[in-house]
Scaffold this active site. Structure first.
Site, mmCIF file in Angstrom:
data_model
loop_
_atom_site.group_PDB
_atom_site.id
_atom_site.type_symbol
_atom_site.label_atom_id
_atom_site.label_comp_id
_atom_site.label_asym_id
_atom_site.label_seq_id
_atom_site.Cartn_x
_atom_site.Cartn_y
_atom_site.Cartn_z
ATOM 1 N N ARG A 54 0.846 -1.218 0.000
ATOM 2 C CA ARG A 54 0.000 0.000 0.000
ATOM 3 C C ARG A 54 0.875 1.259 0.000
ATOM 4 N NH1 ARG A 54 -2.699 -3.841 -0.539
ATOM 5 N NH2 ARG A 54 -4.621 -4.412 0.544
ATOM 6 N N SER A 80 -10.367 1.127 3.913
ATOM 7 C CA SER A 80 -9.569 0.916 5.132
ATOM 8 C C SER A 80 -8.950 2.238 5.551
ATOM 9 C CB SER A 80 -8.442 -0.072 4.860
ATOM 10 O OG SER A 80 -8.964 -1.257 4.329
ATOM 11 N N GLU A 94 -3.966 4.905 6.201
ATOM 12 C CA GLU A 94 -3.821 4.572 4.782
ATOM 13 C C GLU A 94 -4.440 5.703 3.952
ATOM 14 O OE1 GLU A 94 -4.508 0.472 3.418
ATOM 15 O OE2 GLU A 94 -5.825 1.369 1.924
HETATM 16 P P1 FAD Z 1 -8.190 9.883 -4.582
HETATM 17 O O1 FAD Z 1 -8.874 9.536 -3.326
HETATM 18 O O2 FAD Z 1 -8.768 10.942 -5.425
HETATM 19 O O3 FAD Z 1 -6.678 10.274 -4.258
HETATM 20 C C1 FAD Z 1 -5.891 9.439 -3.418
HETATM 21 C C2 FAD Z 1 -4.458 10.000 -3.405
HETATM 22 O O4 FAD Z 1 -3.890 9.871 -4.702
HETATM 23 C C3 FAD Z 1 -4.402 11.497 -3.088
HETATM 24 O O5 FAD Z 1 -3.246 11.741 -2.352
HETATM 25 C C4 FAD Z 1 -4.305 12.163 -4.459
HETATM 26 O O6 FAD Z 1 -3.614 13.392 -4.408
HETATM 27 C C5 FAD Z 1 -3.515 11.138 -5.235
HETATM 28 N N1 FAD Z 1 -3.879 11.105 -6.662
HETATM 29 C C6 FAD Z 1 -5.091 10.825 -7.188
HETATM 30 N N2 FAD Z 1 -5.034 10.833 -8.533
HETATM 31 C C7 FAD Z 1 -3.751 11.151 -8.840
HETATM 32 C C8 FAD Z 1 -3.064 11.350 -10.083
HETATM 33 N N3 FAD Z 1 -3.654 11.213 -11.261
HETATM 34 N N4 FAD Z 1 -1.744 11.709 -10.026
HETATM 35 C C9 FAD Z 1 -1.119 11.866 -8.837
HETATM 36 N N5 FAD Z 1 -1.723 11.711 -7.648
HETATM 37 C C10 FAD Z 1 -3.021 11.349 -7.661
HETATM 38 N N6 FAD Z 1 -7.744 0.462 -1.915
HETATM 39 C C11 FAD Z 1 -7.044 -0.672 -2.119
HETATM 40 O O7 FAD Z 1 -5.830 -0.627 -2.354
HETATM 41 N N7 FAD Z 1 -7.652 -1.880 -2.101
HETATM 42 C C12 FAD Z 1 -8.967 -2.027 -1.862
HETATM 43 O O8 FAD Z 1 -9.470 -3.131 -1.865
HETATM 44 C C13 FAD Z 1 -9.731 -0.835 -1.630
HETATM 45 N N8 FAD Z 1 -11.043 -0.937 -1.327
HETATM 46 C C14 FAD Z 1 -11.759 0.195 -1.090
HETATM 47 C C15 FAD Z 1 -13.115 0.081 -0.772
HETATM 48 C C16 FAD Z 1 -13.878 1.201 -0.531
HETATM 49 C C17 FAD Z 1 -15.346 1.055 -0.203
HETATM 50 C C18 FAD Z 1 -13.280 2.486 -0.621
HETATM 51 C C19 FAD Z 1 -14.102 3.715 -0.410
HETATM 52 C C20 FAD Z 1 -11.921 2.613 -0.893
HETATM 53 C C21 FAD Z 1 -11.149 1.467 -1.130
HETATM 54 N N9 FAD Z 1 -9.783 1.540 -1.410
HETATM 55 C C22 FAD Z 1 -9.063 0.398 -1.657
HETATM 56 C C23 FAD Z 1 -9.097 2.837 -1.438
HETATM 57 C C24 FAD Z 1 -9.204 3.572 -2.801
HETATM 58 O O9 FAD Z 1 -10.269 3.091 -3.546
HETATM 59 C C25 FAD Z 1 -7.913 3.433 -3.614
HETATM 60 O O10 FAD Z 1 -6.823 3.908 -2.891
HETATM 61 C C26 FAD Z 1 -8.011 4.177 -4.943
HETATM 62 O O11 FAD Z 1 -6.890 3.883 -5.746
HETATM 63 C C27 FAD Z 1 -8.119 5.688 -4.770
HETATM 64 O O12 FAD Z 1 -8.428 6.250 -6.050
HETATM 65 P P2 FAD Z 1 -9.066 7.686 -6.197
HETATM 66 O O13 FAD Z 1 -9.070 8.026 -7.638
HETATM 67 O O14 FAD Z 1 -10.344 7.758 -5.498
HETATM 68 O O15 FAD Z 1 -7.947 8.567 -5.454
HETATM 69 P P1 NAP Z 2 -10.191 -9.973 5.361
HETATM 70 O O1 NAP Z 2 -10.370 -10.993 4.317
HETATM 71 O O2 NAP Z 2 -11.159 -9.923 6.498
HETATM 72 O O3 NAP Z 2 -8.725 -10.103 5.954
HETATM 73 C C1 NAP Z 2 -8.304 -9.233 6.997
HETATM 74 C C2 NAP Z 2 -6.878 -8.849 6.722
HETATM 75 O O4 NAP Z 2 -6.077 -10.014 6.755
HETATM 76 C C3 NAP Z 2 -6.742 -8.209 5.381
HETATM 77 O O5 NAP Z 2 -6.427 -6.878 5.595
HETATM 78 C C4 NAP Z 2 -5.662 -8.990 4.678
HETATM 79 O O6 NAP Z 2 -4.527 -8.224 4.365
HETATM 80 C C5 NAP Z 2 -5.227 -10.054 5.646
HETATM 81 N N1 NAP Z 2 -5.320 -11.352 4.961
HETATM 82 C C6 NAP Z 2 -6.388 -12.164 4.873
HETATM 83 N N2 NAP Z 2 -6.053 -13.293 4.216
HETATM 84 C C7 NAP Z 2 -4.770 -13.164 3.865
HETATM 85 C C8 NAP Z 2 -3.860 -13.994 3.180
HETATM 86 N N3 NAP Z 2 -4.218 -15.205 2.719
HETATM 87 N N4 NAP Z 2 -2.606 -13.548 2.977
HETATM 88 C C9 NAP Z 2 -2.233 -12.338 3.438
HETATM 89 N N5 NAP Z 2 -3.050 -11.504 4.096
HETATM 90 C C10 NAP Z 2 -4.301 -11.913 4.327
HETATM 91 O O7 NAP Z 2 -10.117 -8.525 4.694
HETATM 92 P P2 NAP Z 2 -11.280 -7.595 4.134
HETATM 93 O O8 NAP Z 2 -11.392 -6.414 4.986
HETATM 94 O O9 NAP Z 2 -12.497 -8.408 3.844
HETATM 95 O O10 NAP Z 2 -10.646 -7.120 2.758
HETATM 96 C C11 NAP Z 2 -10.494 -8.039 1.718
HETATM 97 C C12 NAP Z 2 -9.416 -7.548 0.765
HETATM 98 O O11 NAP Z 2 -9.822 -6.300 0.187
HETATM 99 C C13 NAP Z 2 -8.085 -7.292 1.434
HETATM 100 O O12 NAP Z 2 -7.066 -7.656 0.543
HETATM 101 C C14 NAP Z 2 -8.080 -5.827 1.682
HETATM 102 O O13 NAP Z 2 -6.781 -5.262 1.668
HETATM 103 C C15 NAP Z 2 -8.888 -5.297 0.507
HETATM 104 N N6 NAP Z 2 -9.579 -4.073 0.897
HETATM 105 C C16 NAP Z 2 -8.850 -2.936 0.969
HETATM 106 C C17 NAP Z 2 -9.458 -1.749 1.323
HETATM 107 C C18 NAP Z 2 -8.674 -0.479 1.344
HETATM 108 O O14 NAP Z 2 -9.262 0.576 1.449
HETATM 109 N N7 NAP Z 2 -7.369 -0.542 1.223
HETATM 110 C C19 NAP Z 2 -10.807 -1.728 1.651
HETATM 111 C C20 NAP Z 2 -11.503 -2.905 1.601
HETATM 112 C C21 NAP Z 2 -10.889 -4.097 1.226
HETATM 113 P P3 NAP Z 2 -4.418 -7.337 3.022
HETATM 114 O O15 NAP Z 2 -5.219 -6.119 3.311
HETATM 115 O O16 NAP Z 2 -2.973 -7.088 2.948
HETATM 116 O O17 NAP Z 2 -4.951 -8.140 1.885
#
Ligand code: FAD
Ligand code: NAP
Length: 346
Positions: A163, A237, A333
């Site tokens: 991340r 998250s 994050e």
């Molecule tokens: P923004 O929120 O608009 O921006 C995020 C950051 O990136 C800011 O600092 C902004 O300045 C910068 N940025 C945006 N666009 C650019 C650009 N073109 N150039 C330079 N900088 C830029 N993330 C995960 O990794 N895995 C997940 O599973 C995941 N699940 C999510 C679930 C939900 C319900 C929500 C709400 C979020 C989730 N996220 C997850 C987080 C988010 O969706 C990601 O981080 C996504 O990539 C953000 O994209 P955005 O366009 O909305 O960025």
């Molecule tokens: P989950 O399955 O309940 O698992 C909880 C955490 O344990 C996750 O954060 C995941 O880490 C870790 N995990 C579970 N199984 C794993 C494996 N086999 N190997 C390594 N790590 C493991 O998680 P959840 O909340 O439902 O989310 C599911 C997936 O969607 C995750 O990958 C999570 O990162 C992603 N997600 C991300 C965001 C975001 O905003 N970043 C929001 C929602 C969901 P990891 O997070 O490293 O995978």
């Protein structure tokens, strides 16, 4: 297109009511270059906003918000086994996933349903269900926000981590990504190791999954656990899963034998922050109009008209409590913005 004093409620999935002094929406890279070269270049004068799904506004923005809108997807190169797909920064990430599914390209199906735009995907090296963007990433094009010049970043130059990328560390706020290039496979290549994924496919009765089955399983799990930002404001998250030393984890395990962990290296493990927060009693907690989601404690939610400041206060209370409980320092994050779009640490 430039708009002044723009309400940002619909530009962030938290649904925080904020305003931007100026919003510059552009399609072509040249438009951005011209804007940069003819306007104020002092630090904090511009900030980039994509889909707003990973930001928390804590104030009104007294800066210019750059909003890339190029929604073009093209196939740049093709071999019998691989394709290089280019996506403009304004392409909605899930539209790119659907494009890949439609054409039978493998590699990003586990990243189905992640909100946001393609330009932001490299920023935190988006990841889910055992897959990370960096696994298919080839390069990106960005505009230097100081000079207006275009620059290419290869995968090593992005310094991807868990991340994380160079755009969240020493290059934070310095570039606007305009295009990403992903190398996708035409050959079946699935990653089903993430526990819930295989179990869901089993429940669906799918023994030999195709791309659509995997995407469907991911969408099913996500919909059952995560709040829909269209109904309940959130930014996914809020905290990162902490990576701690294995020896420290072993000492914690003596007190919390069921604390989960995932191996990162011979010396370090990742602990799910959601588990730590849940066990410390925060799940479902309400703080004014902000709260902790009752199905996933890692997600902070807007219960209606909360402010960025209130969410930040809640996040800080949780961080402090987790430190008191386990001696682990949580990191955000989500990108927490001050009035200049600069990141505020928790
Ligand atoms: P923004 O929120 O608009 O921006 C995020 C950051 O990136 C800011 O600092 C902004 O300045 C910068 N940025 C945006 N666009 C650019 C650009 N073109 N150039 C330079 N900088 C830029 N993330 C995960 O990794 N895995 C997940 O599973 C995941 N699940 C999510 C679930 C939900 C319900 C929500 C709400 C979020 C989730 N996220 C997850 C987080 C988010 O969706 C990601 O981080 C996504 O990539 C953000 O994209 P955005 O366009 O909305 O960025
Ligand atoms: P989950 O399955 O309940 O698992 C909880 C955490 O344990 C996750 O954060 C995941 O880490 C870790 N995990 C579970 N199984 C794993 C494996 N086999 N190997 C390594 N790590 C493991 O998680 P959840 O909340 O439902 O989310 C599911 C997936 O969607 C995750 O990958 C999570 O990162 C992603 N997600 C991300 C965001 C975001 O905003 N970043 C929001 C929602 C969901 P990891 O997070 O490293 O995978």
């Amino acid at each position: 297109m430039i708009m002044h004093h723009v309400q940002l409620d619909n530009y962030n999935t938290f649904g925080i009511k904020s305003r931007a002094r100026k919003l510059f929406t552009f399609d072509q890279t040249e438009e951005l270059q011209e804007y940069i070269r003819s306007n104020d270049k002092s630090p904090g004068s511009v900030v980039v906003l994509g889909g707003g799904s990973n930001v928390l506004f804590t104030d009104e923005l007294r800066t210019t918000v750059l909003h890339p809108a190029n929604r073009t997807i093209t196939v740049e190169e093709e071999t019998p086994t691989e394709v290089t797909v280019r996506a403009g920064a304004g392409v909605v990430w899930d539209e790119l996933v659907n494009f890949a599914l439609d054409h039978g390209y493998h590699g990003i199906e586990n990243l189905s349903m992640i909100p946001g735009h393609c330009g932001a995907a490299p920023i935190q090296n988006i990841g889910a269900y055992g897959t990370e963007l960096c696994e298919v990433f080839e390069k990106l094009q960005a505009v230097d926000l100081n000079t207006g010049n275009t620059v290419i970043f290869t995968s090593p130059e992005c310094e991807f981590g868990y991340r994380n990328s160079v755009f969240k560390t020493r290059a934070r706020g310095q570039y606007c990504i305009t295009d990403i290039y992903l190398k996708l496979s035409k050959l079946p290549r699935f990653n089903l190791e993430y526990g819930a994924l295989q179990a869901t496919l089993d429940e669906m009765g799918v023994a030999t999954p195709d791309l659509w089955d995997v995407s469907k399983a991911v969408r099913h799990i996500r919909s059952s656990k995560l709040p829909d930002p269209g109904k309940t404001g959130n930014a996914g998250s809020f905290f990162k899963n902490p990576v701690i030393e294995k020896t420290f984890y072993e000492s914690l395990q003596k007190r919390w034998p069921d604390m989960p962990c995932y191996k990162i290296s011979e010396t370090h493990v990742k602990v799910p922050a959601g588990w730590l927060i849940d066990k410390a009693g925060w799940k479902g907690f309400r703080y004014g109009k902000a709260g902790v989601h009752d199905k996933q404690a890692l997600v902070l939610i807007n219960l209606g008209d909360t402010t960025g400041k209130e969410v930040l206060e809640l996040a800080r209370k949780i961080r402090e409590d987790i430190y008191q409980h386990y001696g682990i320092e949580l990191q955000a994050e989500v990108n927490i913005w001050d009035r200049h779009g600069r990141h505020i640490e928790l």
